[in-house]
Motif scaffolding. Structure first.
Motif, short mmCIF file in Angstrom:
data_model
loop_
_atom_site.label_atom_id
_atom_site.label_comp_id
_atom_site.label_asym_id
_atom_site.label_seq_id
_atom_site.Cartn_x
_atom_site.Cartn_y
_atom_site.Cartn_z
N PRO A 10 0.79 -1.24 0.00
CA PRO A 10 0.00 0.00 0.00
C PRO A 10 0.83 1.29 0.00
O PRO A 10 0.43 2.27 -0.64
CB PRO A 10 -0.83 -0.13 1.29
CG PRO A 10 -1.01 -1.60 1.45
CD PRO A 10 0.30 -2.20 1.01
N ASP A 11 1.97 1.30 0.67
CA ASP A 11 2.81 2.51 0.66
C ASP A 11 3.35 2.80 -0.73
O ASP A 11 3.42 3.96 -1.15
CB ASP A 11 3.95 2.40 1.70
CG ASP A 11 4.75 1.12 1.58
OD1 ASP A 11 4.21 0.10 1.12
OD2 ASP A 11 5.93 1.12 1.97
N GLY A 12 3.70 1.76 -1.46
CA GLY A 12 4.20 1.93 -2.83
C GLY A 12 3.12 2.48 -3.75
O GLY A 12 3.40 3.35 -4.59
N VAL A 13 1.89 2.00 -3.58
CA VAL A 13 0.78 2.51 -4.39
C VAL A 13 0.52 3.97 -4.03
O VAL A 13 0.45 4.84 -4.91
CB VAL A 13 -0.49 1.65 -4.19
CG1 VAL A 13 -1.67 2.25 -4.95
CG2 VAL A 13 -0.25 0.21 -4.63
N GLN A 14 0.41 4.26 -2.73
CA GLN A 14 0.12 5.63 -2.29
C GLN A 14 1.21 6.62 -2.71
O GLN A 14 0.92 7.78 -3.02
CB GLN A 14 -0.04 5.69 -0.76
CG GLN A 14 -1.22 4.91 -0.21
CD GLN A 14 -2.56 5.59 -0.47
OE1 GLN A 14 -2.63 6.69 -0.98
NE2 GLN A 14 -3.64 4.91 -0.11
N GLU A 63 -2.13 -5.03 9.36
CA GLU A 63 -2.76 -3.70 9.27
C GLU A 63 -2.17 -2.92 8.08
O GLU A 63 -2.90 -2.28 7.33
CB GLU A 63 -2.51 -2.96 10.58
CG GLU A 63 -3.46 -1.79 10.81
CD GLU A 63 -3.21 -1.09 12.13
OE1 GLU A 63 -3.45 0.12 12.20
OE2 GLU A 63 -2.75 -1.76 13.09
N TYR A 64 -0.86 -3.00 7.95
CA TYR A 64 -0.14 -2.31 6.86
C TYR A 64 -0.60 -2.83 5.49
O TYR A 64 -0.99 -2.04 4.62
CB TYR A 64 1.36 -2.54 7.09
CG TYR A 64 2.33 -2.29 5.97
CD1 TYR A 64 2.22 -1.17 5.14
CD2 TYR A 64 3.40 -3.17 5.77
CE1 TYR A 64 3.17 -0.95 4.13
CE2 TYR A 64 4.35 -2.95 4.77
CZ TYR A 64 4.22 -1.84 3.95
OH TYR A 64 5.15 -1.62 2.97
N ILE A 65 -0.62 -4.13 5.33
CA ILE A 65 -0.93 -4.71 4.02
C ILE A 65 -2.40 -4.48 3.61
O ILE A 65 -2.71 -4.42 2.43
CB ILE A 65 -0.56 -6.22 4.00
CG1 ILE A 65 0.96 -6.40 4.13
CG2 ILE A 65 -1.08 -6.93 2.76
CD1 ILE A 65 1.78 -5.74 3.02
N THR A 66 -3.27 -4.36 4.63
CA THR A 66 -4.70 -4.16 4.31
C THR A 66 -5.08 -2.67 4.35
O THR A 66 -6.26 -2.34 4.22
CB THR A 66 -5.59 -4.93 5.31
OG1 THR A 66 -5.28 -4.49 6.65
CG2 THR A 66 -5.37 -6.42 5.22
N SER A 67 -4.11 -1.78 4.49
CA SER A 67 -4.42 -0.36 4.71
C SER A 67 -4.79 0.41 3.45
O SER A 67 -5.21 1.56 3.52
CB SER A 67 -3.22 0.33 5.38
OG SER A 67 -2.11 0.32 4.51
N GLY A 68 -4.63 -0.21 2.29
CA GLY A 68 -4.94 0.45 1.03
C GLY A 68 -4.74 -0.54 -0.09
O GLY A 68 -4.33 -1.67 0.15
N VAL A 70 -3.27 -2.71 -3.16
CA VAL A 70 -1.97 -3.27 -3.53
C VAL A 70 -2.01 -3.63 -5.02
O VAL A 70 -3.08 -3.83 -5.57
CB VAL A 70 -1.63 -4.54 -2.71
CG1 VAL A 70 -1.40 -4.20 -1.24
CG2 VAL A 70 -2.71 -5.62 -2.85
N VAL A 71 -0.84 -3.68 -5.65
CA VAL A 71 -0.76 -4.12 -7.04
C VAL A 71 -0.09 -5.48 -7.07
O VAL A 71 1.04 -5.64 -6.59
CB VAL A 71 -0.03 -3.09 -7.92
CG1 VAL A 71 0.27 -3.68 -9.30
CG2 VAL A 71 -0.87 -1.83 -8.07
#
Ligand code: GTP
Ligand code: MG
Length: 149
Positions: A10-14, A63-68, A70-71
């Motif tokens: 999610p951080d990479g996508v955001q 929590e991190y992986i489900t926070s937004g 993912v690709v």
């Protein structure tokens, strides 16, 4: 032929790093056989990281992986699993080599922008976990003979 499951977290996508990350695998020459954006459920995240259940960072990881979104990607090629791990760099981005994805683009373990399968067996398991059969495409890249002798 080996396959590996690669995921922009999610951080990479955001942070808008999807194109940059896909580009590194494309340029290396591996074959993309699956690609999608998805928001992963807690169940799927826990299944994906089941070997880490019990670690102190596990709840934070889920929590991190489900926070937004993912690709999700499936890549294929001889030696793709180990090569992808090198392209990605070690878990702690501060220790990852410059030139690697984590070495160039991240700071912390808990925000390390990308996942890559750790063995051919994991690659198989994770591609099957994240993709339905109809979502994977077997195709013949036109440039194959310029990449593989
Ligand atoms: P993945 O490709 O995501 O599987 O990373 P990895 O194979 O380099 O590391 P590992 O499978 O051991 O851990 C999975 C993920 O959990 C890591 O990528 C990190 O995001 C997270 N993680 C691992 N160790 C730690 C830690 O000590 N602290 C925190 N906060 N997160 C960790
Ligand atoms: Mg791992």
């Amino acid at each position: 032929v080996d396959q590996t499951y690669i995921m922009v977290k999610p951080d990479g996508v955001q942070r808008g790093l999807v194109g940059e990350i896909i580009s590194r695998f494309e340029k290396k020459g591996f074959k993309l056989t699956g690609l999608k954006l998805t928001q992963c459920s807690k169940d799927l995240a826990e299944e994906h990281y089941k070997d880490l259940k019990g670690k102190s960072f596990f709840p934070g990881l889920i929590e991190y992986i489900t926070s937004g979104p993912v690709v999700c990607m499936a890549w294929e090629g001889v030696g793709v699993v180990a090569s992808a791990r090198k392209l990605i760099g070690v878990t702690n981005p501060l220790e990852a080599e410059p030139g690697s994805i984590r070495g160039d683009l991240a700071i912390q373990k808990g925000r390390n922008v990308i996942h890559g399968s750790d063995s051919p067996e994991s690659g198989k398991r994770e591609v099957a976990l994240w993709f339905k059969e109809g979502e994977l495409v077997d195709w013949e890249p036109a440039l194959a003979s310029w990449l593989i002798e």
